[in-house]
Design a protein around this motif. Structure first.
Motif, PDB file in Angstrom:
ATOM      1  N   ASP A   1       0.815  -1.218   0.000  1.00  0.00           N
ATOM      2  CA  ASP A   1       0.000   0.000   0.000  1.00  0.00           C
ATOM      3  C   ASP A   1       0.846   1.265   0.000  1.00  0.00           C
ATOM      4  OD1 ASP A   1      -2.420  -1.369   0.283  1.00  0.00           O
ATOM      5  OD2 ASP A   1      -2.246  -1.409   2.471  1.00  0.00           O
ATOM      6  N   CYS A   2       0.247   2.347  -0.502  1.00  0.00           N
ATOM      7  CA  CYS A   2       0.861   3.662  -0.282  1.00  0.00           C
ATOM      8  C   CYS A   2       0.826   3.931   1.209  1.00  0.00           C
ATOM      9  CB  CYS A   2       0.098   4.745  -1.038  1.00  0.00           C
ATOM     10  SG  CYS A   2       0.715   6.385  -0.645  1.00  0.00           S
ATOM     11  N   ALA A   3      -0.366   3.829   1.784  1.00  0.00           N
ATOM     12  CA  ALA A   3      -0.546   4.034   3.219  1.00  0.00           C
ATOM     13  C   ALA A   3      -1.276   2.820   3.773  1.00  0.00           C
ATOM     14  CB  ALA A   3      -1.383   5.289   3.469  1.00  0.00           C
TER      15      ALA A   3
ATOM     16  N   GLY B   1       7.889  -6.512   1.343  1.00  0.00           N
ATOM     17  CA  GLY B   1       6.622  -5.778   1.376  1.00  0.00           C
ATOM     18  C   GLY B   1       6.868  -4.326   1.752  1.00  0.00           C
ATOM     19  N   ARG B   2       6.031  -3.443   1.216  1.00  0.00           N
ATOM     20  CA  ARG B   2       5.852  -2.114   1.816  1.00  0.00           C
ATOM     21  C   ARG B   2       4.787  -2.399   2.847  1.00  0.00           C
ATOM     22  NH1 ARG B   2       5.932   3.260  -1.426  1.00  0.00           N
ATOM     23  NH2 ARG B   2       4.332   3.907   0.033  1.00  0.00           N
ATOM     24  N   MET B   3       5.131  -3.071   3.893  1.00  0.00           N
ATOM     25  CA  MET B   3       4.122  -3.650   4.788  1.00  0.00           C
ATOM     26  C   MET B   3       4.641  -3.717   6.209  1.00  0.00           C
ATOM     27  SD  MET B   3       2.820  -6.988   2.670  1.00  0.00           S
ATOM     28  CE  MET B   3       1.550  -7.544   3.761  1.00  0.00           C
TER      29      MET B   3
ATOM     30  N   ALA C   1       3.142   5.984   8.010  1.00  0.00           N
ATOM     31  CA  ALA C   1       3.348   7.443   8.128  1.00  0.00           C
ATOM     32  C   ALA C   1       3.514   8.047   6.745  1.00  0.00           C
ATOM     33  CB  ALA C   1       4.596   7.724   8.964  1.00  0.00           C
ATOM     34  N   LYS C   2       2.839   9.145   6.466  1.00  0.00           N
ATOM     35  CA  LYS C   2       2.864   9.740   5.130  1.00  0.00           C
ATOM     36  C   LYS C   2       3.384  11.171   5.131  1.00  0.00           C
ATOM     37  CE  LYS C   2       2.114   7.947   2.187  1.00  0.00           C
ATOM     38  NZ  LYS C   2       3.147   7.045   1.587  1.00  0.00           N
ATOM     39  N   PRO C   3       4.314  11.474   4.217  1.00  0.00           N
ATOM     40  CA  PRO C   3       4.677  12.873   3.979  1.00  0.00           C
ATOM     41  C   PRO C   3       3.600  13.496   3.094  1.00  0.00           C
ATOM     42  CG  PRO C   3       5.869  11.463   2.446  1.00  0.00           C
ATOM     43  CD  PRO C   3       5.013  10.553   3.298  1.00  0.00           C
TER      44      PRO C   3
ATOM     45  N   MET D   1       5.752   4.854  -9.825  1.00  0.00           N
ATOM     46  CA  MET D   1       4.461   5.372  -9.355  1.00  0.00           C
ATOM     47  C   MET D   1       4.535   6.870  -9.035  1.00  0.00           C
ATOM     48  SD  MET D   1       3.144   2.280  -9.263  1.00  0.00           S
ATOM     49  CE  MET D   1       1.486   2.547  -8.705  1.00  0.00           C
ATOM     50  N   HIS D   2       5.520   7.265  -8.192  1.00  0.00           N
ATOM     51  CA  HIS D   2       5.441   8.588  -7.575  1.00  0.00           C
ATOM     52  C   HIS D   2       5.765   9.762  -8.482  1.00  0.00           C
ATOM     53  CE1 HIS D   2       5.052   6.099  -3.982  1.00  0.00           C
ATOM     54  NE2 HIS D   2       4.304   7.107  -3.577  1.00  0.00           N
ATOM     55  N   GLY D   3       6.345   9.490  -9.657  1.00  0.00           N
ATOM     56  CA  GLY D   3       6.554  10.593 -10.607  1.00  0.00           C
ATOM     57  C   GLY D   3       5.415  10.692 -11.613  1.00  0.00           C
TER      58      GLY D   3
ATOM     59  N   SER E   1      -4.883   9.754  -9.384  1.00  0.00           N
ATOM     60  CA  SER E   1      -4.720   8.506 -10.116  1.00  0.00           C
ATOM     61  C   SER E   1      -3.369   8.472 -10.819  1.00  0.00           C
ATOM     62  CB  SER E   1      -5.867   8.342 -11.127  1.00  0.00           C
ATOM     63  OG  SER E   1      -5.857   7.035 -11.651  1.00  0.00           O
ATOM     64  N   ARG E   2      -3.139   7.375 -11.549  1.00  0.00           N
ATOM     65  CA  ARG E   2      -1.939   7.222 -12.378  1.00  0.00           C
ATOM     66  C   ARG E   2      -2.346   6.393 -13.566  1.00  0.00           C
ATOM     67  NH1 ARG E   2       0.947   5.516  -6.809  1.00  0.00           N
ATOM     68  NH2 ARG E   2       1.967   7.488  -6.345  1.00  0.00           N
ATOM     69  N   ARG E   3      -1.758   6.684 -14.707  1.00  0.00           N
ATOM     70  CA  ARG E   3      -2.063   5.864 -15.895  1.00  0.00           C
ATOM     71  C   ARG E   3      -1.121   4.669 -15.924  1.00  0.00           C
ATOM     72  NH1 ARG E   3      -1.887  10.983 -17.973  1.00  0.00           N
ATOM     73  NH2 ARG E   3      -3.949  11.849 -18.445  1.00  0.00           N
TER      74      ARG E   3
ATOM     75  N   VAL F   1       6.703  -0.816  -6.088  1.00  0.00           N
ATOM     76  CA  VAL F   1       5.372  -0.351  -6.533  1.00  0.00           C
ATOM     77  C   VAL F   1       4.358  -0.294  -5.399  1.00  0.00           C
ATOM     78  CG1 VAL F   1       5.265  -0.838  -9.003  1.00  0.00           C
ATOM     79  CG2 VAL F   1       4.989  -2.713  -7.408  1.00  0.00           C
ATOM     80  N   GLU F   2       3.391   0.608  -5.593  1.00  0.00           N
ATOM     81  CA  GLU F   2       2.242   0.649  -4.700  1.00  0.00           C
ATOM     82  C   GLU F   2       1.191  -0.273  -5.298  1.00  0.00           C
ATOM     83  OE1 GLU F   2       3.014   4.906  -2.556  1.00  0.00           O
ATOM     84  OE2 GLU F   2       1.528   4.896  -4.160  1.00  0.00           O
ATOM     85  N   LEU F   3       0.846  -1.305  -4.548  1.00  0.00           N
ATOM     86  CA  LEU F   3      -0.087  -2.305  -5.079  1.00  0.00           C
ATOM     87  C   LEU F   3      -0.948  -2.863  -3.964  1.00  0.00           C
ATOM     88  CD1 LEU F   3       0.986  -5.297  -4.031  1.00  0.00           C
ATOM     89  CD2 LEU F   3       2.593  -5.040  -5.879  1.00  0.00           C
TER      90      LEU F   3
ATOM     91  N   CYS G   1      -4.451   7.404   0.304  1.00  0.00           N
ATOM     92  CA  CYS G   1      -3.415   8.346  -0.150  1.00  0.00           C
ATOM     93  C   CYS G   1      -3.225   8.178  -1.649  1.00  0.00           C
ATOM     94  CB  CYS G   1      -2.142   8.151   0.669  1.00  0.00           C
ATOM     95  SG  CYS G   1      -0.994   9.526   0.525  1.00  0.00           S
ATOM     96  N   ASP G   2      -2.209   7.450  -2.086  1.00  0.00           N
ATOM     97  CA  ASP G   2      -1.978   7.346  -3.535  1.00  0.00           C
ATOM     98  C   ASP G   2      -2.654   6.108  -4.123  1.00  0.00           C
ATOM     99  OD1 ASP G   2      -0.377   9.597  -3.543  1.00  0.00           O
ATOM    100  OD2 ASP G   2       1.483   8.466  -3.299  1.00  0.00           O
ATOM    101  N   PRO G   3      -2.964   6.168  -5.440  1.00  0.00           N
ATOM    102  CA  PRO G   3      -3.605   5.029  -6.116  1.00  0.00           C
ATOM    103  C   PRO G   3      -2.647   3.860  -6.300  1.00  0.00           C
ATOM    104  CG  PRO G   3      -2.968   6.712  -7.690  1.00  0.00           C
ATOM    105  CD  PRO G   3      -2.693   7.294  -6.338  1.00  0.00           C
TER     106      PRO G   3
HETATM  107 MN   LIG Z   1       2.582   6.959  -2.206  1.00  0.00          MN
END
Ligand SMILES: [Mn+2]
Ligand SMILES: O=C[C@H](O)[C@H](O)COP(=O)(O)O
Ligand SMILES: C=C(OP(=O)(O)O)C(=O)O
Length: 454
Positions: free
Chosen positions: A77-79, A116-118, A123-125, A358-360, A371-373, A400-402, A430-432
């Motif tokens: 996840d992003c968050a 994992g991003r897990m 915490a989010k900036p 993802m983040h750019g 969103s993001r394409r 990746v955020e997934l 937060c982010d898609p």
């Molecule tokens: Mn993010």
């Protein structure tokens, strides 16, 4: 034989607090200084979440990726949210990462370091400290470890008790991740079962065909006498953005075996694009821990910035210590990355180069969704591989955020999610994130890119 514990070096311990007198960004405004101090003190007494020996093992695995002998896959996840730490959601994310890693391992014939991003990505900036809705302005949501998402004054106030809850949520998430990855669920002979429960779609069908090939190969080898019991357990590491230093500092402990400091909140922490200033608190703090450290590099990063980060974070030039996670944007990567790759060659440092596509590539749709394409994500990944091919450096990983769920947050992919579809299942706070199918599609594409260079 037992080895005597090494007692903590007071200079090392004092150094861990040096960040407190440095400029620091993206921290919450805690309303009560005594309350946050009490939480920090309590957190410091709680057991570590990971063992320093595991952290060392990850550093070795990352060293292989730095030198072209492994590929890193990091996703989640992003968050992460407290409400989202359910068995189903954790299992779906782990299964998705396992499936992607099978696609990559089989496609590229290379070990995949799974992370994992897990279990701590709480915490989010934020771009702005405040959010305004219909004329009402409140503090921005900074992740469940700081404040609540509901748009009320009470929920948006930073609450230090959330740090303790974050620790316990991370512990229970990690416990389940360890159970899944050590207890037989991740056994490669279960390669088909990871696909069960996901909706039928083209990426799943392609995965199923690949799983069939793997199955046949395993049955052949077993018939020929190979013992696959070692496939029962897989190594799975955790990482998150090392942002909230009121969490990271109390989780940092001096290892009794080596006398060195380890941030035991996870195996790996990265410093975000917004907090990587060279003389700031985050770089100072993470320069003092033994964990492998990542740094996000956006499109404005200069070769000089990169060199100074290497000097601060990897003074010993140790492969596996430093990972650069580039997040340039599809339109910029082919201009921005090559100069960094060239400059890195003279530094005698061997960072792992990971792409975060993802983040750019963020955008806001006409109907108001972040969103993001999918096509931009793919384009940045291709630009990453092209740049490395041209420079002769190794493209060492994907970040990746997934989610393993069938959300509709990123546009496109072979399901052709469009702007109207975002309304049906947009769940990120937060982010898609890429959904299950988009994640698998991306893994197939990366496997093809990797095969082309091996
Ligand atoms: Mn993010
Ligand atoms: O995950 C990354 C950042 O926290 C996020 O992109 C910031 O989003 P914002 O621009 O909505 O604050
Ligand atoms: C905040 C993040 O990214 P970045 O620092 O690259 O913007 C993130 O990975 O969630």
């Amino acid at each position: 034989m037992t080895t005597a514990a090494i007692s903590p070096d007071p200079t090392l311990v004092a150094g861990l607090d040096a960040y407190r007198s440095l400029p620091i960004k993206q921290q919450p405004a805690w309303p009560d200084a005594d309350a946050i101090d009490a939480v920090r003190a309590e957190l410091a007494t709680l057991p570590p979440l990971v063992f320093a020996g595991e952290v060392d093992m990850l550093r070795d695995r990352l060293a292989a990726a730095a030198t072209g002998n492994a590929f890193v896959l990091q996703g989640g996840d992003c968050a992460e949210t407290f409400a989202g730490a359910t068995a189903d959601q954790i299992r779906n994310r782990v299964k998705t990462i396992l499936q992607m890693s099978v696609v990559l391992t089989y496609g590229a014939a290379m070990p995949v370091v799974k992370m994992g991003r897990m279990a701590g990505q709480f915490a989010k900036p934020r771009s702005s400290d405040f959010e305004t809705r219909e004329g009402v302005t409140l503090p921005a949501y900074r992740g469940d470890i700081v404040n609540g998402y509901p748009f009320t004054e009470e929920s948006r106030a930073a609450d230090p008790q959330r740090i303790l809850r974050g620790y316990h949520m991370a512990a229970s998430t990690l416990n389940l991740v360890r159970a899944f990855t050590q207890g037989g669920f991740a056994d490669l002979r279960e390669v088909h079962s990871w696909n069960k429960g996901f909706a039928k779609n083209p990426a799943n069908a392609r995965y199923e065909a690949l799983a069939g090939e793997i199955d046949r190969a395993i049955r052949f080898m077993e018939a020929a006498g190979a013992n696959f019991d070692e496939l029962r357990a897989v190594e799975f590491y955790t990482g998150h953005e090392g942002l909230l230093l009121d969490y990271e500092r109390p989780m940092t402990r001096v290892d009794s075996r080596t006398g060195l400091a380890y941030d035991t909140s996870s195996h790996f922490q990265w410093i975000g694009e917004r907090t990587r200033e060279i003389d700031g608190a985050h770089v100072d703090f993470f320069s003092r821990v033994r964990n492998p450290i990542g740094v996000k590099l956006g499109p404005s990063t200069t070769a000089d910035d990169m060199e100074r980060l290497v000097d601060r974070l990897d003074p010993e030039r140790e492969p596996g210590r430093l990972t650069f996670i580039t997040r340039m944007g599809a339109g910029k990567i082919r201009d921005a990355l090559p100069a960094l790759l060239e400059a890195s060659k003279s530094l005698e440092s061997t960072p792992v180069w990971v792409t975060d596509p993802m983040h750019g590539n963020g955008m806001t749709t006409a109907n108001g969704y972040k969103s993001r394409r999918f096509d931009d994500v793919v384009d940045e990944v291709r630009g990453f591989f092209e740049s490395h091919r041209a420079a002769g450096t190794f493209p060492g990983g994907l970040h990746v955020e997934l989610t393993g769920d069938d959300v509709t947050e990123c546009l496109g992919g072979s399901e052709r999610i469009d702007e109207a579809d975002l309304e049906s299942r947009y769940e990120s706070l937060c982010d898609p994130r890429l959904n299950h199918m988009q994640s698998l599609e991306l893994a197939f594409l990366v496997a093809e890119e990797l095969r082309a260079i091996s």
